[in-house]
Design a protein around this motif. Structure first.
Motif, PDB file in Angstrom:
ATOM      1  N   THR A  25       0.830  -1.199   0.000  1.00  8.15           N
ATOM      2  CA  THR A  25       0.000   0.000   0.000  1.00  8.15           C
ATOM      3  C   THR A  25       0.870   1.256   0.000  1.00  8.15           C
ATOM      4  O   THR A  25       2.066   1.214   0.288  1.00  8.15           O
ATOM      5  CB  THR A  25      -0.907   0.054   1.240  1.00  8.15           C
ATOM      6  N   GLY A  26       0.232   2.385  -0.315  1.00  5.45           N
ATOM      7  CA  GLY A  26       0.867   3.676  -0.170  1.00  5.45           C
ATOM      8  C   GLY A  26       1.983   3.970  -1.147  1.00  5.45           C
ATOM      9  O   GLY A  26       2.155   3.302  -2.163  1.00  5.45           O
ATOM     10  N   THR A  27       2.756   4.995  -0.837  1.00  2.74           N
ATOM     11  CA  THR A  27       3.872   5.527  -1.626  1.00  2.74           C
ATOM     12  C   THR A  27       3.433   5.767  -3.076  1.00  2.74           C
ATOM     13  O   THR A  27       2.286   6.098  -3.338  1.00  2.74           O
ATOM     14  CB  THR A  27       5.108   4.614  -1.533  1.00  2.74           C
ATOM     15  N   TRP A  28       4.355   5.573  -4.007  1.00  6.52           N
ATOM     16  CA  TRP A  28       4.046   5.883  -5.403  1.00  6.52           C
ATOM     17  C   TRP A  28       3.162   4.836  -6.064  1.00  6.52           C
ATOM     18  O   TRP A  28       2.732   5.019  -7.209  1.00  6.52           O
ATOM     19  CB  TRP A  28       5.340   6.070  -6.186  1.00  6.52           C
ATOM     20  N   LYS A  29       2.872   3.759  -5.377  1.00  7.94           N
ATOM     21  CA  LYS A  29       1.897   2.801  -5.910  1.00  7.94           C
ATOM     22  C   LYS A  29       0.503   3.410  -5.874  1.00  7.94           C
ATOM     23  O   LYS A  29      -0.328   3.143  -6.744  1.00  7.94           O
ATOM     24  CB  LYS A  29       1.917   1.499  -5.086  1.00  7.94           C
ATOM     25  N   ALA A  30       0.217   4.207  -4.842  1.00 12.11           N
ATOM     26  CA  ALA A  30      -1.117   4.778  -4.655  1.00 12.11           C
ATOM     27  C   ALA A  30      -1.248   6.190  -5.219  1.00 12.11           C
ATOM     28  O   ALA A  30      -2.325   6.596  -5.652  1.00 12.11           O
ATOM     29  CB  ALA A  30      -1.455   4.796  -3.160  1.00 12.11           C
ATOM     30  N   CYS A  31      -0.149   6.939  -5.241  1.00  7.58           N
ATOM     31  CA  CYS A  31      -0.215   8.360  -5.585  1.00  7.58           C
ATOM     32  C   CYS A  31      -0.710   8.670  -6.996  1.00  7.58           C
ATOM     33  O   CYS A  31      -1.389   9.684  -7.194  1.00  7.58           O
ATOM     34  CB  CYS A  31       1.137   9.014  -5.346  1.00  7.58           C
ATOM     35  N   PRO A  32      -0.385   7.878  -8.038  1.00 10.48           N
ATOM     36  CA  PRO A  32      -0.901   8.200  -9.374  1.00 10.48           C
ATOM     37  C   PRO A  32      -2.418   8.319  -9.423  1.00 10.48           C
ATOM     38  O   PRO A  32      -2.959   9.139 -10.174  1.00 10.48           O
ATOM     39  CB  PRO A  32      -0.408   7.024 -10.231  1.00 10.48           C
ATOM     40  N   PHE A  33      -3.125   7.541  -8.605  1.00  9.09           N
ATOM     41  CA  PHE A  33      -4.592   7.607  -8.594  1.00  9.09           C
ATOM     42  C   PHE A  33      -5.068   8.912  -7.948  1.00  9.09           C
ATOM     43  O   PHE A  33      -6.087   9.481  -8.350  1.00  9.09           O
ATOM     44  CB  PHE A  33      -5.154   6.403  -7.844  1.00  9.09           C
ATOM     45  N   ILE A  34      -4.336   9.388  -6.957  1.00 10.94           N
ATOM     46  CA  ILE A  34      -4.678  10.654  -6.312  1.00 10.94           C
ATOM     47  C   ILE A  34      -4.350  11.823  -7.234  1.00 10.94           C
ATOM     48  O   ILE A  34      -5.134  12.766  -7.368  1.00 10.94           O
ATOM     49  CB  ILE A  34      -3.927  10.785  -4.974  1.00 10.94           C
ATOM     50  N   LEU A  35      -3.188  11.755  -7.912  1.00 13.87           N
ATOM     51  CA  LEU A  35      -2.792  12.820  -8.825  1.00 13.87           C
ATOM     52  C   LEU A  35      -3.723  12.883 -10.033  1.00 13.87           C
ATOM     53  O   LEU A  35      -4.088  13.977 -10.485  1.00 13.87           O
ATOM     54  CB  LEU A  35      -1.348  12.599  -9.283  1.00 13.87           C
ATOM     55  N   GLY A  36      -4.119  11.728 -10.553  1.00 13.25           N
ATOM     56  CA  GLY A  36      -5.060  11.704 -11.666  1.00 13.25           C
ATOM     57  C   GLY A  36      -6.405  12.282 -11.266  1.00 13.25           C
ATOM     58  O   GLY A  36      -7.028  13.029 -12.030  1.00 13.25           O
ATOM     59  N   ASN A  37      -6.855  11.948 -10.063  1.00 18.89           N
ATOM     60  CA  ASN A  37      -8.101  12.498  -9.544  1.00 18.89           C
ATOM     61  C   ASN A  37      -8.027  14.019  -9.445  1.00 18.89           C
ATOM     62  O   ASN A  37      -8.945  14.731  -9.877  1.00 18.89           O
ATOM     63  CB  ASN A  37      -8.382  11.884  -8.172  1.00 18.89           C
ATOM     64  N   GLU A  38      -6.931  14.536  -8.919  1.00 20.24           N
ATOM     65  CA  GLU A  38      -6.794  15.973  -8.725  1.00 20.24           C
ATOM     66  C   GLU A  38      -6.707  16.715 -10.056  1.00 20.24           C
ATOM     67  O   GLU A  38      -7.323  17.777 -10.224  1.00 20.24           O
ATOM     68  CB  GLU A  38      -5.550  16.278  -7.881  1.00 20.24           C
TER      69      GLU A  38
END
Length: 296
Positions: A25-38
């Motif tokens: 979980t977390g780190t850059w595995k999860a961040c692309p989904f947050i950045l795409g959302n934003e």
């Protein structure tokens, strides 16, 4: 010890409520989904809001002063509602569910706004490009859609950046360093979305039509929601800590009334917060020293 090192040390949990596994979980595995959302959410927001005064004037037939006031009232609401979203996230729902629920409200608002610009009966009647007459019901429908969007953005604005920060464990020095890079990419995503919205979408609204001009942001917001839900299994989540009002109104005990939360350190400033703070031994030492100095 090796088994304990697999899990985060900042209290985050996975989507099932179990301690978050650092490797899964977390780190850059999860961040692309947050950045795409934003990125998609900002494209939707600025694509809809950048040209709104023109829509009020030429489609709802408002005067320049009224259109400007309508836009400012709506924009001000968009910056007040994050107080609601932040409170709900920290106290009750957590950031994941706050973003998820308010994003869905946002999509409903964007979809309804698109319908008010395209469907006969909801769409103002126009004799030419800039000669339109909107009934009170049509204007009301437009503003219902806009204020649904204002409510939706109130749950996203205060939560997304901090939710990205939750994906990095401060107790892990390697992850802590990567957190700074996340915020660089986060603001880059915002600016990419805003740039596309303020250029391409404004041109579409002025030259193609408001149906497309609002429809494209609505689709972008739906994509933002899809991005976010796609990363559910990878996200790390902080548990909500209870109402901050409880902390302010609690009794003067050593422990916080919010389970798992610590009390604030006591200071001489803002004494009306004393119930929310804990006095340490050093506070009593300083108090005794101050009394001795006063006696001298």
């Amino acid at each position: 010890m090796e088994e304990e090192d697999v899990y985060t040390k900042d209290g985050t949990v996975d989507y099932r409520g179990k301690p978050a596994n650092k490797k899964k979980t977390g780190t850059w595995k999860a961040c692309p989904f947050i950045l795409g959302n934003e990125c998609c959410e900002r494209l939707a927001y600025y694509g809809m809001s950048s040209n709104l005064v023109r829509y009020f004037k030429h489609r709802l037939n408002q005067s320049s002063a009224t259109a400007t006031k309508s836009n400012q009232d709506w924009g001000g609401t968009c910056y007040i509602t994050p107080l609601i979203g932040a409170f709900v996230a920290d106290a009750y729902l957590g950031r994941y569910w706050t973003i998820a629920i308010f994003s869905i409200i946002y999509v409903f608002g964007m979809t309804f706004l698109t319908l008010t610009a395209t469907l006969p009966g909801l769409r103002p009647t126009c004799d030419g490009n800039d000669n339109c007459n909107a009934t009170e019901a049509q204007s009301a429908a437009t503003f219902v859609a806009l204020y649904l969007i204002a409510l939706g953005t109130g749950g996203i604005k205060p939560c997304v950046s901090s939710y990205g920060a939750d994906q990095f464990d401060d107790a892990d020095e390697v992850e802590k360093k990567h957190k700074g890079s996340f915020f660089n990419w986060f603001y880059f995503s915002i600016n990419v979305g805003a740039l596309i919205a303020s250029s391409v979408l404004v041109w579409v609204q002025d030259n193609v039509g408001w149906g497309w001009g609002f429809g494209i942001p609505a689709v972008a917001m739906a994509i933002a929601v899809a991005f976010f839900f796609s990363g559910t299994r990878l996200f790390r989540n902080q548990k909500p800590g209870g109402s901050p009002l409880t902390r302010l109104c609690q009794t003067a005990d050593a422990e916080s009334n919010i389970k798992g939360s610590r009390k604030l350190d006591h200071t001489k400033d803002l004494s009306f917060f004393d119930k929310a703070a804990i006095e340490t031994q050093s506070d009593h030492v300083k108090e005794s020293a101050d009394r001795w100095s006063s006696a001298q």
